[in-house]
Design a protein around this motif. Structure first.
Motif, PDB file in Angstrom:
ATOM      1  N   ARG A 144       6.918   5.926   1.534  1.00 51.59           N
ATOM      2  CA  ARG A 144       5.578   7.099   1.745  1.00 51.59           C
ATOM      3  C   ARG A 144       5.176   7.623   0.617  1.00 51.59           C
ATOM      4  O   ARG A 144       6.318   7.869  -0.792  1.00 51.59           O
ATOM      5  CB  ARG A 144       5.870   8.040   2.698  1.00 51.59           C
ATOM      6  CG  ARG A 144       6.776   7.928   3.775  1.00 51.59           C
ATOM      7  CD  ARG A 144       5.578   9.193   4.902  1.00 51.59           C
ATOM      8  NE  ARG A 144       4.755   9.665   4.957  1.00 51.59           N
ATOM      9  CZ  ARG A 144       4.197   9.195   6.533  1.00 51.59           C
ATOM     10  NH1 ARG A 144       5.305   8.025   7.054  1.00 51.59           N
ATOM     11  NH2 ARG A 144       2.793   9.309   6.511  1.00 51.59           N
ATOM     12  N   LEU A 145       4.323   6.866  -0.342  1.00 53.56           N
ATOM     13  CA  LEU A 145       3.969   7.594  -1.885  1.00 53.56           C
ATOM     14  C   LEU A 145       3.112   9.290  -1.626  1.00 53.56           C
ATOM     15  O   LEU A 145       2.232   9.258  -1.029  1.00 53.56           O
ATOM     16  CB  LEU A 145       2.006   7.059  -1.840  1.00 53.56           C
ATOM     17  CG  LEU A 145       2.503   4.919  -2.714  1.00 53.56           C
ATOM     18  CD1 LEU A 145       3.680   4.441  -1.583  1.00 53.56           C
ATOM     19  CD2 LEU A 145       1.500   4.849  -2.878  1.00 53.56           C
ATOM     20  N   THR A 146       4.173   9.935  -2.037  1.00 54.76           N
ATOM     21  CA  THR A 146       3.974  11.243  -1.998  1.00 54.76           C
ATOM     22  C   THR A 146       3.800  11.976  -3.402  1.00 54.76           C
ATOM     23  O   THR A 146       3.741  11.372  -4.376  1.00 54.76           O
ATOM     24  CB  THR A 146       4.759  11.932  -1.912  1.00 54.76           C
ATOM     25  OG1 THR A 146       6.453  11.024  -1.852  1.00 54.76           O
ATOM     26  CG2 THR A 146       5.297  10.823   0.002  1.00 54.76           C
TER      27      THR A 146
ATOM     28  N   TYR B 176       1.409  17.830 -10.647  1.00 51.81           N
ATOM     29  CA  TYR B 176       1.763  16.743 -11.013  1.00 51.81           C
ATOM     30  C   TYR B 176       3.021  16.607 -11.047  1.00 51.81           C
ATOM     31  O   TYR B 176       3.338  15.989 -11.830  1.00 51.81           O
ATOM     32  CB  TYR B 176       0.880  16.708 -12.251  1.00 51.81           C
ATOM     33  CG  TYR B 176       0.685  15.644 -12.352  1.00 51.81           C
ATOM     34  CD1 TYR B 176      -0.769  15.871 -12.089  1.00 51.81           C
ATOM     35  CD2 TYR B 176       1.311  14.810 -13.327  1.00 51.81           C
ATOM     36  CE1 TYR B 176      -1.772  14.080 -12.172  1.00 51.81           C
ATOM     37  CE2 TYR B 176       0.444  13.409 -13.625  1.00 51.81           C
ATOM     38  CZ  TYR B 176      -0.935  13.200 -13.335  1.00 51.81           C
ATOM     39  OH  TYR B 176      -0.940  12.350 -13.755  1.00 51.81           O
ATOM     40  N   ALA B 177       3.343  16.868  -9.405  1.00 46.88           N
ATOM     41  CA  ALA B 177       4.748  16.349  -9.135  1.00 46.88           C
ATOM     42  C   ALA B 177       4.597  14.546  -8.035  1.00 46.88           C
ATOM     43  O   ALA B 177       4.066  14.964  -7.164  1.00 46.88           O
ATOM     44  CB  ALA B 177       5.475  16.351  -8.682  1.00 46.88           C
ATOM     45  N   TRP B 178       4.477  13.907  -8.786  1.00 52.05           N
ATOM     46  CA  TRP B 178       4.734  12.151  -8.292  1.00 52.05           C
ATOM     47  C   TRP B 178       6.154  11.436  -7.943  1.00 52.05           C
ATOM     48  O   TRP B 178       7.155  11.029  -8.661  1.00 52.05           O
ATOM     49  CB  TRP B 178       4.043  11.476  -8.718  1.00 52.05           C
ATOM     50  CG  TRP B 178       2.465  11.751  -9.342  1.00 52.05           C
ATOM     51  CD1 TRP B 178       1.923  12.912 -10.311  1.00 52.05           C
ATOM     52  CD2 TRP B 178       1.641  12.468  -8.228  1.00 52.05           C
ATOM     53  NE1 TRP B 178       1.089  13.229 -10.131  1.00 52.05           N
ATOM     54  CE2 TRP B 178       0.408  12.643  -8.716  1.00 52.05           C
ATOM     55  CE3 TRP B 178       0.764  11.761  -7.116  1.00 52.05           C
ATOM     56  CZ2 TRP B 178      -0.547  13.211  -7.870  1.00 52.05           C
ATOM     57  CZ3 TRP B 178      -0.009  11.854  -6.308  1.00 52.05           C
ATOM     58  CH2 TRP B 178      -1.175  12.532  -7.334  1.00 52.05           C
ATOM     59  N   SER B 179       6.066  11.075  -6.252  1.00 49.73           N
ATOM     60  CA  SER B 179       7.344  10.656  -6.294  1.00 49.73           C
ATOM     61  C   SER B 179       7.280   9.533  -4.511  1.00 49.73           C
ATOM     62  O   SER B 179       6.024   9.188  -4.769  1.00 49.73           O
ATOM     63  CB  SER B 179       8.310  12.129  -5.305  1.00 49.73           C
ATOM     64  OG  SER B 179       7.457  12.324  -4.315  1.00 49.73           O
TER      65      SER B 179
ATOM     66  N   MET C 169       4.089   1.005   2.527  1.00 42.54           N
ATOM     67  CA  MET C 169       3.694   1.572   1.630  1.00 42.54           C
ATOM     68  C   MET C 169       2.448   2.013   2.499  1.00 42.54           C
ATOM     69  O   MET C 169       1.626   1.706   3.077  1.00 42.54           O
ATOM     70  CB  MET C 169       3.240   1.431   0.102  1.00 42.54           C
ATOM     71  CG  MET C 169       4.848   0.430  -0.365  1.00 42.54           C
ATOM     72  SD  MET C 169       3.973  -0.299  -2.106  1.00 42.54           S
ATOM     73  CE  MET C 169       2.842  -1.497  -1.589  1.00 42.54           C
ATOM     74  N   VAL C 170       2.936   3.495   2.162  1.00 42.02           N
ATOM     75  CA  VAL C 170       1.602   4.567   2.985  1.00 42.02           C
ATOM     76  C   VAL C 170       1.625   6.196   1.924  1.00 42.02           C
ATOM     77  O   VAL C 170       2.512   6.667   1.781  1.00 42.02           O
ATOM     78  CB  VAL C 170       2.389   5.231   4.682  1.00 42.02           C
ATOM     79  CG1 VAL C 170       1.479   6.570   5.208  1.00 42.02           C
ATOM     80  CG2 VAL C 170       2.260   4.209   5.707  1.00 42.02           C
ATOM     81  N   ASN C 171       0.130   5.720   1.773  1.00 37.57           N
ATOM     82  CA  ASN C 171      -0.104   6.452   0.552  1.00 37.57           C
ATOM     83  C   ASN C 171      -0.072   7.862   1.764  1.00 37.57           C
ATOM     84  O   ASN C 171      -1.273   8.644   1.560  1.00 37.57           O
ATOM     85  CB  ASN C 171      -1.556   6.252   0.062  1.00 37.57           C
ATOM     86  CG  ASN C 171      -1.489   7.087  -0.850  1.00 37.57           C
ATOM     87  OD1 ASN C 171      -1.353   8.233  -1.412  1.00 37.57           O
ATOM     88  ND2 ASN C 171      -2.458   6.639  -1.540  1.00 37.57           N
TER      89      ASN C 171
ATOM     90  N   LEU D  96      12.766  -2.831 -12.308  1.00 37.70           N
ATOM     91  CA  LEU D  96      11.523  -1.198 -11.851  1.00 37.70           C
ATOM     92  C   LEU D  96      11.091  -1.662 -11.093  1.00 37.70           C
ATOM     93  O   LEU D  96      10.589  -2.455 -11.131  1.00 37.70           O
ATOM     94  CB  LEU D  96      11.239  -0.843 -13.327  1.00 37.70           C
ATOM     95  CG  LEU D  96      10.773   0.907 -13.344  1.00 37.70           C
ATOM     96  CD1 LEU D  96      12.411   1.566 -12.983  1.00 37.70           C
ATOM     97  CD2 LEU D  96      10.423   0.573 -14.529  1.00 37.70           C
ATOM     98  N   PHE D  97      10.544  -0.732 -10.562  1.00 40.58           N
ATOM     99  CA  PHE D  97       9.558  -0.899  -9.419  1.00 40.58           C
ATOM    100  C   PHE D  97       8.772   0.767  -9.636  1.00 40.58           C
ATOM    101  O   PHE D  97       8.826   1.782  -9.007  1.00 40.58           O
ATOM    102  CB  PHE D  97       9.616  -1.309  -7.614  1.00 40.58           C
ATOM    103  CG  PHE D  97       8.642  -0.735  -6.703  1.00 40.58           C
ATOM    104  CD1 PHE D  97       7.700  -1.969  -6.521  1.00 40.58           C
ATOM    105  CD2 PHE D  97       8.579   0.698  -5.331  1.00 40.58           C
ATOM    106  CE1 PHE D  97       6.969  -1.854  -5.553  1.00 40.58           C
ATOM    107  CE2 PHE D  97       7.640   0.213  -4.743  1.00 40.58           C
ATOM    108  CZ  PHE D  97       7.255  -0.548  -4.373  1.00 40.58           C
ATOM    109  N   HIS D  98       7.128   0.710  -9.744  1.00 46.99           N
ATOM    110  CA  HIS D  98       6.679   1.730  -9.527  1.00 46.99           C
ATOM    111  C   HIS D  98       4.775   1.891 -10.398  1.00 46.99           C
ATOM    112  O   HIS D  98       4.752   1.401  -9.718  1.00 46.99           O
ATOM    113  CB  HIS D  98       7.035   2.181 -11.440  1.00 46.99           C
ATOM    114  CG  HIS D  98       6.211   1.630 -12.630  1.00 46.99           C
ATOM    115  ND1 HIS D  98       5.755   1.620 -13.482  1.00 46.99           N
ATOM    116  CD2 HIS D  98       6.960   0.074 -12.667  1.00 46.99           C
ATOM    117  CE1 HIS D  98       5.103   0.924 -14.222  1.00 46.99           C
ATOM    118  NE2 HIS D  98       5.810   0.250 -14.075  1.00 46.99           N
ATOM    119  N   CYS D  99       4.501   3.364  -9.778  1.00 48.07           N
ATOM    120  CA  CYS D  99       3.406   3.329  -9.973  1.00 48.07           C
ATOM    121  C   CYS D  99       2.905   3.216 -11.800  1.00 48.07           C
ATOM    122  O   CYS D  99       3.081   3.700 -12.447  1.00 48.07           O
ATOM    123  CB  CYS D  99       3.144   4.604  -9.510  1.00 48.07           C
ATOM    124  SG  CYS D  99       1.001   5.158  -9.877  1.00 48.07           S
TER     125      CYS D  99
END
Length: 693
Positions: A406-408, A414-417, A441-443, A495-498
């Protein structure tokens, strides 16, 4: 057989052409021109972007990166390339950071062709200019021929220091929305005939929406707002678009008519004509356009938030501009939630009530109004229409595993996780060599997220079956979902990231770590697992009172000193000063613990503890109990009336001092200052200015 393969690999390597480049990372004054002021930027070989590195499939790349910075590390990641783990270029995770005054030599075979790019993975250096392009020609030549071949590196540019940009985002400032003319307000909702949507958003406790985070000073193509590229009438031109922006999606559209996509993220795809293409950060697309008989023709890259564009001009003569793309309708929630229909039934965003929302946006570029379907002027990426030239399916015998993600996040803080935890809180996902990992992946947020996987290509599963395209970066739209799968056929840590730079910097990242490294192996995460502290100062100085807060904050904690001083309509100045710690749990709930110093009548210094909870209509409530057995309850609400003018109110009941309330208004002057007037039940009416540093 083993010795034969070893000999074959040796002979292949011996005959591979070694192509060498030198890249120098240095700091100098730089401007993209067109009136944008010069600032201290980071350049590659004296320019932004860096040079295009050209190779042929099967070559060996040997690239020396020279760090000419003073007192600052750097790094280079080879984005999208399949290469040995130690060459990936992520500081500490795979490759040592390049120290000031030193040189690091990268060397790796080029196993595949396509359009790729490179950039720094150190701090926020990518925003400051450390990026460039890579072109690897196929052994047999491009399957789709073109008379000309041009690289176009898209980017966003700010004259502000990126560290200050990050601090501004952390504090939840509305300044960038104001600069971009995307500030939401009550009068704006009325003008947009979206008053019902405005109040519905407030009822569901959603903050004002925006497409992007930062207000930029320019959008660039190859380092300029507008570039002229050769192209004669009738010629087919291949444009290799690379989105190297830190936090901007671009819509591509050509005045020449529909573009034809022939490659996505490097690998070829079956030619796909498309009128308008949304390109996320870190994605690359090769498109073919045909130059019409006469005139100059624009291919325009428009920032998704509508705040500007960069132009690529082909041909000569009278200008034929590309069509304007409508700005987003930020007031209507159904318009913003175009990806929601792709979610599984029943998947909800925490804290939201979707019962009143009519979702008419489609993830495949169509909007439905009643029974009629019309083209969506702001489509999502065309993933469902992309087809690989040949099967990309994995062997049926491979073991398979599904990983839900889950994209949270929280735009205000401005906390992204991922799954509610930042990189500093939960960094590693263990994987086994030889298995196929399916990521669902669910946003859960109202932001687009371009998600990138290092060292692997993944299949994009949008109903294409065995012809699913291969990519390394994928957009996950607001309240939408994406499913990808990849074969764990490498080794080491990846690495796996936004790829929205500031989201990654705030913690939206993980490391896929191969289990073969042993049960005691822990990836060296370096700066990617840091949770930096930021200092903020907010307050007001008025003719009758002063109030404010000094805060040291990271993703979950506020360490604060808060003051409330009154000197109007009282014989002696009264004060309360709170020193404390606030713990953030989610956008609607926090706890607080501290000590209060006061000279209020019949009051004394004391410890206190409490909670803060956001109610519907964005009303903040608070409840505290102190060491003297007193209870304090409060409510507070702010409302933006116009872009710059807002009102606020608060009421508080304390079992010791009883009722206290205030009502005020402010007018934003600039990023740091506002005019303010306020009536306070104890100190009367006054005014002055508020400040934010």
């Amino acid at each position: 057989m083993k010795h034969f393969l070893t000999l074959l690999l040796f002979l292949t390597a011996a005959h591979a052409k070694v192509v060498e480049y030198d890249l120098e990372v240095a700091e100098q004054s730089w401007s993209p021109g067109d009136g944008v002021k010069s600032v201290r930027a980071l350049t590659l070989n004296g320019g932004i972007p860096g040079p295009t590195l050209r190779f042929r499939e099967g070559d060996t790349a040997r690239i020396r990166v020279h760090n000419r910075l003073k007192g600052e590390e750097t790094s280079i990641h080879w984005h999208g390339l399949l290469l040995p783990n130690a060459q990936d270029g992520v500081p500490h995770v795979t490759t040592p950071p390049i120290q000031p005054g030193t040189t690091h030599t990268f060397e790796f075979p080029l196993r595949h062709s396509g359009t790729y790019w490179y950039h720094s993975h150190t701090g926020l250096q990518e925003q400051r200019g450390v990026y460039g392009s890579i072109v690897i020609e196929p052994k047999g030549g491009e399957p789709v021929k073109a008379a000309r071949d041009h690289v176009v590196v898209l980017s966003d540019w700010t004259v502000e220091n990126p560290n200050e940009v990050m601090r501004t985002l952390m504090r939840g400032s509305e300044w960038y929305a104001l600069r971009k003319n995307s500030m939401q307000s009550l009068t704006g909702a009325i003008k947009a005939r979206a008053l019902k949507d405005f109040w519905e958003r407030e009822r569901t406790r959603m903050p004002a929406m925006d497409i992007s985070d930062v207000a930029y000073d320019a959008f660039l193509a190859n380092g300029r707002r507008s570039i002229q590229l050769p192209g004669k009438p009738g010629e087919r031109v291949r444009l290799r678009f690379i989105n190297a922006a830190a936090s901007t999606y671009f819509y591509l559209e050509s005045a020449t008519g529909p573009m034809t996509i022939v490659a996505a993220d490097g690998p070829a795809v079956r030619p796909l004509p498309i009128k308008r293409l949304l390109v996320g950060m870190a994605e690359t697309y090769d498109v073919i356009v045909t130059v019409p008989p006469s005139g100059q023709w624009e291919v325009r890259a428009t920032a998704q938030d509508g705040s500007g564009h960069a132009s690529v001009l082909l041909g000569s003569g009278d200008l034929h501009p590309a069509p304007e793309i409508p700005r987003p309708d930020l007031y209507r929630m159904d318009y913003m939630m175009a990806g929601m229909n792709e979610m599984e039934e029943g998947m909800e965003m925490p804290g939201m009530d979707h019962s009143a929302m009519s979702l008419r946006g489609s993830g495949h570029g169509a909007m439905k109004h009643g029974s009629a379907a019309v083209e969506n002027p702001r489509p999502l990426p065309p993933y469902s229409k992309l087809r690989a030239p040949e099967s990309t399916a994995f062997a049926a015998s491979l073991p398979r595993r599904t990983i839900p993600l889950r994209l949270t996040g929280d735009m205000e803080r401005y906390a992204w996780s991922f799954n509610g935890k930042t990189m500093a809180e939960d960094a590693v996902i263990k994987i086994k060599r030889g298995e196929v990992l399916r990521l669902e992946m669910v946003n859960d947020t109202m932001m687009h997220h371009p998600i990138h996987l290092h060292g692997h290509f993944f299949r994009v599963l949008e109903g294409q079956g065995k012809d699913a395209p291969l990519k390394h970066t994928i957009d996950v739209p607001p309240m939408g979902r994406r499913t990808i799968e990849f074969e764990a056929d490498e080794s080491g840590d990846w690495l796996f990231h936004c790829h929205l730079l500031y989201h990654m910097h705030a913690g939206m990242a993980r490391v896929f770590s191969y289990e073969e490294q042993g049960p005691d192996h822990h990836p060296h995460l370096g700066e990617h697992a840091h949770d930096p502290l930021y200092i903020m100062l907010d307050g007001s100085l008025q003719s009758h009172l002063s109030e404010g807060m000094l805060t040291l904050m990271n993703s979950r904690n506020d360490y604060f000193a808060m003051w409330d001083v009154g000197y109007g309509d009282v014989d002696e100045t009264e004060y309360e000063i709170d020193l404390g710690w606030k713990r953030y749990f989610n956008p609607n709930f926090s706890t607080v613990l501290g000590w209060r110093f006061t000279n209020m009548e019949d009051e004394e210094d004391r410890a206190f503890a409490g909670i803060q909870y956001r109610l519907p209509y964005l009303v903040w409530s608070s409840a505290q109990v102190d060491s003297e057995g007193e209870l304090r309850l409060g409510l507070a609400k702010a409302l933006q009336i116009t872009d710059r003018f807002g009102v606020f109110a608060g009421v508080q009941y304390d079992t010791g001092s009883e009722w206290e309330w205030s009502l005020g208004a402010d007018y934003i002057l600039n990023k740091q200052f506002s005019l303010i007037t306020q009536y306070h039940s104890e100190y009367g009416l006054g005014g002055g200015f508020s400040f934010r540093f």
